[in-house]
Design a protein around this motif. Structure first.
Motif, PDB file in Angstrom:
ATOM      1  N   VAL A 100      57.680   2.422 -67.183  1.00  0.00           N
ATOM      2  CA  VAL A 100      57.934   3.501 -67.544  1.00  0.00           C
ATOM      3  C   VAL A 100      59.267   4.232 -66.198  1.00  0.00           C
ATOM      4  CG1 VAL A 100      57.210   5.915 -67.313  1.00  0.00           C
ATOM      5  CG2 VAL A 100      55.691   4.385 -68.630  1.00  0.00           C
ATOM      6  N   PHE A 101      59.105   4.126 -65.873  1.00  0.00           N
ATOM      7  CA  PHE A 101      60.034   4.251 -64.812  1.00  0.00           C
ATOM      8  C   PHE A 101      61.334   3.137 -65.098  1.00  0.00           C
ATOM      9  CE2 PHE A 101      56.888   5.028 -61.321  1.00  0.00           C
ATOM     10  CZ  PHE A 101      57.620   5.921 -61.204  1.00  0.00           C
ATOM     11  N   PHE A 102      61.314   2.081 -65.224  1.00  0.00           N
ATOM     12  CA  PHE A 102      62.850   1.536 -66.658  1.00  0.00           C
ATOM     13  C   PHE A 102      62.790   2.503 -67.472  1.00  0.00           C
ATOM     14  CE2 PHE A 102      64.515  -1.429 -69.443  1.00  0.00           C
ATOM     15  CZ  PHE A 102      65.143  -1.945 -68.234  1.00  0.00           C
ATOM     16  N   ILE A 103      62.179   2.668 -68.427  1.00  0.00           N
ATOM     17  CA  ILE A 103      62.798   3.520 -69.434  1.00  0.00           C
ATOM     18  C   ILE A 103      62.906   4.672 -68.929  1.00  0.00           C
ATOM     19  CG2 ILE A 103      61.554   4.741 -71.259  1.00  0.00           C
ATOM     20  CD1 ILE A 103      59.212   2.467 -71.681  1.00  0.00           C
ATOM     21  N   VAL A 104      62.694   5.494 -68.228  1.00  0.00           N
ATOM     22  CA  VAL A 104      63.279   6.731 -67.328  1.00  0.00           C
ATOM     23  C   VAL A 104      64.318   6.711 -66.839  1.00  0.00           C
ATOM     24  CG1 VAL A 104      62.890   8.584 -66.038  1.00  0.00           C
ATOM     25  CG2 VAL A 104      61.642   7.985 -67.412  1.00  0.00           C
ATOM     26  N   TRP A 105      64.962   5.517 -66.440  1.00  0.00           N
ATOM     27  CA  TRP A 105      65.716   5.132 -65.213  1.00  0.00           C
ATOM     28  C   TRP A 105      67.011   4.401 -67.369  1.00  0.00           C
ATOM     29  CZ3 TRP A 105      68.682   0.453 -66.212  1.00  0.00           C
ATOM     30  CH2 TRP A 105      70.126   0.130 -65.206  1.00  0.00           C
ATOM     31  N   SER A 106      66.582   4.358 -67.594  1.00  0.00           N
ATOM     32  CA  SER A 106      67.631   3.981 -69.151  1.00  0.00           C
ATOM     33  C   SER A 106      67.940   5.025 -69.766  1.00  0.00           C
ATOM     34  CB  SER A 106      66.886   3.016 -69.947  1.00  0.00           C
ATOM     35  OG  SER A 106      66.228   1.526 -69.183  1.00  0.00           O
ATOM     36  N   TYR A 107      67.214   6.244 -69.476  1.00  0.00           N
ATOM     37  CA  TYR A 107      67.667   7.225 -70.466  1.00  0.00           C
ATOM     38  C   TYR A 107      68.071   7.653 -69.680  1.00  0.00           C
ATOM     39  CZ  TYR A 107      65.864   6.552 -74.839  1.00  0.00           C
ATOM     40  OH  TYR A 107      65.101   5.555 -76.118  1.00  0.00           O
ATOM     41  N   ILE A 108      67.819   8.318 -67.778  1.00  0.00           N
ATOM     42  CA  ILE A 108      69.253   8.847 -67.276  1.00  0.00           C
ATOM     43  C   ILE A 108      70.514   8.674 -67.437  1.00  0.00           C
ATOM     44  CG2 ILE A 108      69.323   9.539 -64.809  1.00  0.00           C
ATOM     45  CD1 ILE A 108      66.878   9.657 -64.519  1.00  0.00           C
ATOM     46  N   CYS A 109      70.509   7.008 -67.646  1.00  0.00           N
ATOM     47  CA  CYS A 109      72.453   6.501 -67.617  1.00  0.00           C
ATOM     48  C   CYS A 109      72.414   7.240 -69.401  1.00  0.00           C
ATOM     49  CB  CYS A 109      72.350   5.386 -67.600  1.00  0.00           C
ATOM     50  SG  CYS A 109      71.488   4.398 -65.728  1.00  0.00           S
ATOM     51  N   LEU A 110      71.862   6.864 -70.180  1.00  0.00           N
ATOM     52  CA  LEU A 110      72.180   7.204 -71.196  1.00  0.00           C
ATOM     53  C   LEU A 110      72.607   8.642 -71.413  1.00  0.00           C
ATOM     54  CD1 LEU A 110      69.299   5.075 -73.627  1.00  0.00           C
ATOM     55  CD2 LEU A 110      71.994   4.739 -74.075  1.00  0.00           C
ATOM     56  N   LEU A 142      54.157  -0.888 -74.430  1.00  0.00           N
ATOM     57  CA  LEU A 142      54.900   0.087 -73.854  1.00  0.00           C
ATOM     58  C   LEU A 142      56.529  -1.332 -73.152  1.00  0.00           C
ATOM     59  CD1 LEU A 142      55.305   2.005 -72.262  1.00  0.00           C
ATOM     60  CD2 LEU A 142      53.542   1.249 -70.427  1.00  0.00           C
ATOM     61  N   SER A 143      55.684  -2.199 -73.265  1.00  0.00           N
ATOM     62  CA  SER A 143      57.107  -3.972 -73.011  1.00  0.00           C
ATOM     63  C   SER A 143      58.097  -3.929 -74.170  1.00  0.00           C
ATOM     64  CB  SER A 143      56.291  -5.008 -72.458  1.00  0.00           C
ATOM     65  OG  SER A 143      55.503  -5.316 -72.264  1.00  0.00           O
ATOM     66  N   PHE A 144      57.265  -3.059 -75.324  1.00  0.00           N
ATOM     67  CA  PHE A 144      58.813  -3.245 -76.227  1.00  0.00           C
ATOM     68  C   PHE A 144      59.340  -1.706 -76.541  1.00  0.00           C
ATOM     69  CE2 PHE A 144      56.672  -6.105 -79.039  1.00  0.00           C
ATOM     70  CZ  PHE A 144      57.137  -7.109 -79.507  1.00  0.00           C
ATOM     71  N   LEU A 145      59.067  -1.120 -76.154  1.00  0.00           N
ATOM     72  CA  LEU A 145      59.522   0.978 -75.613  1.00  0.00           C
ATOM     73  C   LEU A 145      60.612  -0.040 -74.952  1.00  0.00           C
ATOM     74  CD1 LEU A 145      57.024   3.069 -75.919  1.00  0.00           C
ATOM     75  CD2 LEU A 145      58.428   2.459 -77.649  1.00  0.00           C
ATOM     76  N   ALA A 146      60.375  -0.533 -73.719  1.00  0.00           N
ATOM     77  CA  ALA A 146      61.156  -1.123 -72.610  1.00  0.00           C
ATOM     78  C   ALA A 146      62.528  -2.022 -72.780  1.00  0.00           C
ATOM     79  CB  ALA A 146      60.500  -1.430 -71.221  1.00  0.00           C
ATOM     80  N   VAL A 147      62.039  -2.684 -73.652  1.00  0.00           N
ATOM     81  CA  VAL A 147      62.720  -3.496 -74.381  1.00  0.00           C
ATOM     82  C   VAL A 147      64.072  -2.933 -75.086  1.00  0.00           C
ATOM     83  CG1 VAL A 147      63.676  -5.304 -75.260  1.00  0.00           C
ATOM     84  CG2 VAL A 147      62.152  -5.888 -74.125  1.00  0.00           C
ATOM     85  N   MET A 148      63.290  -2.252 -75.876  1.00  0.00           N
ATOM     86  CA  MET A 148      64.462  -1.024 -76.881  1.00  0.00           C
ATOM     87  C   MET A 148      65.195  -0.127 -76.350  1.00  0.00           C
ATOM     88  SD  MET A 148      61.106  -0.912 -79.559  1.00  0.00           S
ATOM     89  CE  MET A 148      62.067   0.369 -80.703  1.00  0.00           C
ATOM     90  N   ALA A 149      64.921   0.154 -75.362  1.00  0.00           N
ATOM     91  CA  ALA A 149      65.519   1.451 -74.070  1.00  0.00           C
ATOM     92  C   ALA A 149      66.786   1.004 -73.003  1.00  0.00           C
ATOM     93  CB  ALA A 149      64.739   1.459 -73.178  1.00  0.00           C
ATOM     94  N   TYR A 150      65.631  -0.465 -72.753  1.00  0.00           N
ATOM     95  CA  TYR A 150      67.458  -1.651 -72.483  1.00  0.00           C
ATOM     96  C   TYR A 150      68.577  -2.001 -73.180  1.00  0.00           C
ATOM     97  CZ  TYR A 150      69.631  -5.655 -70.313  1.00  0.00           C
ATOM     98  OH  TYR A 150      70.489  -6.604 -69.955  1.00  0.00           O
ATOM     99  N   ASP A 151      68.028  -1.889 -74.439  1.00  0.00           N
ATOM    100  CA  ASP A 151      69.108  -2.229 -75.714  1.00  0.00           C
ATOM    101  C   ASP A 151      70.618  -1.275 -75.884  1.00  0.00           C
ATOM    102  OD1 ASP A 151      69.721  -3.788 -78.401  1.00  0.00           O
ATOM    103  OD2 ASP A 151      69.457  -1.923 -79.510  1.00  0.00           O
ATOM    104  N   ARG A 152      69.234   0.460 -76.048  1.00  0.00           N
ATOM    105  CA  ARG A 152      70.248   1.171 -76.251  1.00  0.00           C
ATOM    106  C   ARG A 152      71.171   1.517 -75.552  1.00  0.00           C
ATOM    107  NH1 ARG A 152      71.749   1.356 -80.545  1.00  0.00           N
ATOM    108  NH2 ARG A 152      71.413  -0.747 -80.643  1.00  0.00           N
ATOM    109  N   TYR A 153      70.459   0.976 -74.219  1.00  0.00           N
ATOM    110  CA  TYR A 153      71.329   1.365 -72.891  1.00  0.00           C
ATOM    111  C   TYR A 153      72.801   0.362 -73.086  1.00  0.00           C
ATOM    112  CZ  TYR A 153      72.803   0.118 -67.789  1.00  0.00           C
ATOM    113  OH  TYR A 153      74.020   0.216 -67.237  1.00  0.00           O
ATOM    114  N   VAL A 154      72.456  -0.524 -73.558  1.00  0.00           N
ATOM    115  CA  VAL A 154      73.299  -1.442 -73.015  1.00  0.00           C
ATOM    116  C   VAL A 154      74.349  -1.180 -74.192  1.00  0.00           C
ATOM    117  CG1 VAL A 154      74.290  -4.176 -73.975  1.00  0.00           C
ATOM    118  CG2 VAL A 154      72.447  -3.632 -72.222  1.00  0.00           C
ATOM    119  N   ALA A 155      73.722  -1.145 -75.641  1.00  0.00           N
ATOM    120  CA  ALA A 155      74.375  -0.571 -76.616  1.00  0.00           C
ATOM    121  C   ALA A 155      75.403   0.760 -76.397  1.00  0.00           C
ATOM    122  CB  ALA A 155      73.628  -0.052 -78.212  1.00  0.00           C
ATOM    123  N   ILE A 156      74.835   1.103 -76.089  1.00  0.00           N
ATOM    124  CA  ILE A 156      75.326   3.306 -75.094  1.00  0.00           C
ATOM    125  C   ILE A 156      76.787   2.434 -74.534  1.00  0.00           C
ATOM    126  CG2 ILE A 156      75.799   5.525 -75.542  1.00  0.00           C
ATOM    127  CD1 ILE A 156      73.351   5.191 -77.353  1.00  0.00           C
TER     128      ILE A 156
END
Length: 310
Positions: free
Chosen positions: A210-220, A111-125
């Motif tokens: 999980v909330f952080f991942i959802v927030w990242s994808y809303i921004c994406l 779950l931590s890696f999924l959160a970090v990977m979501a952050y990485d995609r957020y920054v990239a895009i």
């Protein structure tokens, strides 16, 4: 009750029926599944390590994600395969705590890696011009360490508290050691108050993930809605991550809901499948999803196959 305190040095795992038929067939299928998990994960890891073009944050995170999958499955499959061939299914007290530590830290690290990977995609895009400065090598190392060490320390604290609880039964109704079942064997429920508090804090920490991942994808999604180029990036690099996330969350929630509300009258094989799914489906599916979807990895695999055929 007091006579049983502090004498438990071994646990009996009752998830497998001693009279279970077709044990050799189940052993063969389980071994085949474990070999498939090893093959797809190791192939992806070696592909990323061997190709300098893949030494980017997204692929390095994917590599460590697959290593974590191997870590979790290794904590379960060798012991389970041994049990399938053994007439008695036992595990030492210390071995049980170690297995519980591996199982839980694997799930939390995923779950931590999924959160970090979501952050990485957020920054990239969403912040492409700042991507290389934000996702520097030092930052990447810190994020990887966070994804591994933090869950290990949090779950280690839970397991340490469990080790202090006096137990009155050596029977675990699972295929493998589960922390909450060990705690439920306590002679004195009052002793488990601190365990329960820490367990709830742990749950809250990973609900925040999980909330952080959802927030990242809303921004994406907001960023990609108005740009054809960003939509292409999203489809190429975010969709595999999203499928992986949904697979992991679904299997985790299914297991939690079964633990909380599931019927104990279900057939034992079905109960065993529900218990095993988080250790089978994500580690097997994740490398395949990324391998088929990410173009650079696809090309690398095709190149290897073409070279070997020639």
């Amino acid at each position: 009750m007091m006579n049983n305190v502090s004498v438990i040095t071994i646990f009996y795992l009752s998830g497998l029926n001693d009279k279970m038929n077709h044990r050799l067939i189940l052993f063969s299928l389980t071994l085949l599944c474990y070999c498939a998990i090893l093959l797809v994960n190791i192939s992806l890891i070696l592909t990323i390590i061997s190709d300098k073009n893949l030494h980017e944050p997204m692929y390095i995170l994917l590599c460590t994600f697959c290593i974590n999958g191997l870590y979790g499955t290794t904590g379960f499959f060798p012991k389970f395969l041994w049990d399938l061939l053994s007439p008695v299914h036992v595990i030492s007290y210390s071995g049980c705590l170690v297995q519980a530590l591996v199982m839980y830290s694997y799930a939390c690290s995923d779950l931590s890696f999924l959160a970090v990977m979501a952050y990485d995609r957020y920054v990239a895009i969403c912040r492409p011009l700042q991507y290389h400065s934000i996702m520097s090598r030092q930052k990447l190392i810190k994020l990887v360490c966070f994804s591994w060490l933090t869950p290990f320390c949090i779950i280690g604290t839970n397991i340490y508290l469990t080790s202090r609880v006096k137990l009155c039964s050596p029977y675990i109704t699972k295929l493998f050691c589960v922390n909450w079942i060990i705690v439920s064997l306590a002679c004195f429920p009052a002793e488990t108050i601190v365990n329960n508090i820490v367990a709830y804090i742990t749950i809250l920490i990973y609900v925040f993930h999980v909330f952080f991942i959802v927030w990242s994808y809303i921004c994406l999604v907001k960023t990609c809605a108005n740009s054809v180029e960003n939509r292409a990036k999203f489809m190429q690099t975010c969709v595999p991550h999203l499928i992986t996330l949904i697979t992991f969350i679904f299997t985790l929630l299914f297991d939690i809901m079964y633990i909380r509300y599931g019927s104990k009258n279900l057939p034992q094989p079905l109960q065993n499948f529900i218990a095993m799914e988080i250790l089978v489906i994500p580690p097997l599916m994740n490398p395949l999803i990324y391998g088929f979807k990410l173009t650079k990895i696809q090309k690398k695999f095709v190149g290897h196959i073409t070279f070997r055929i020639k």
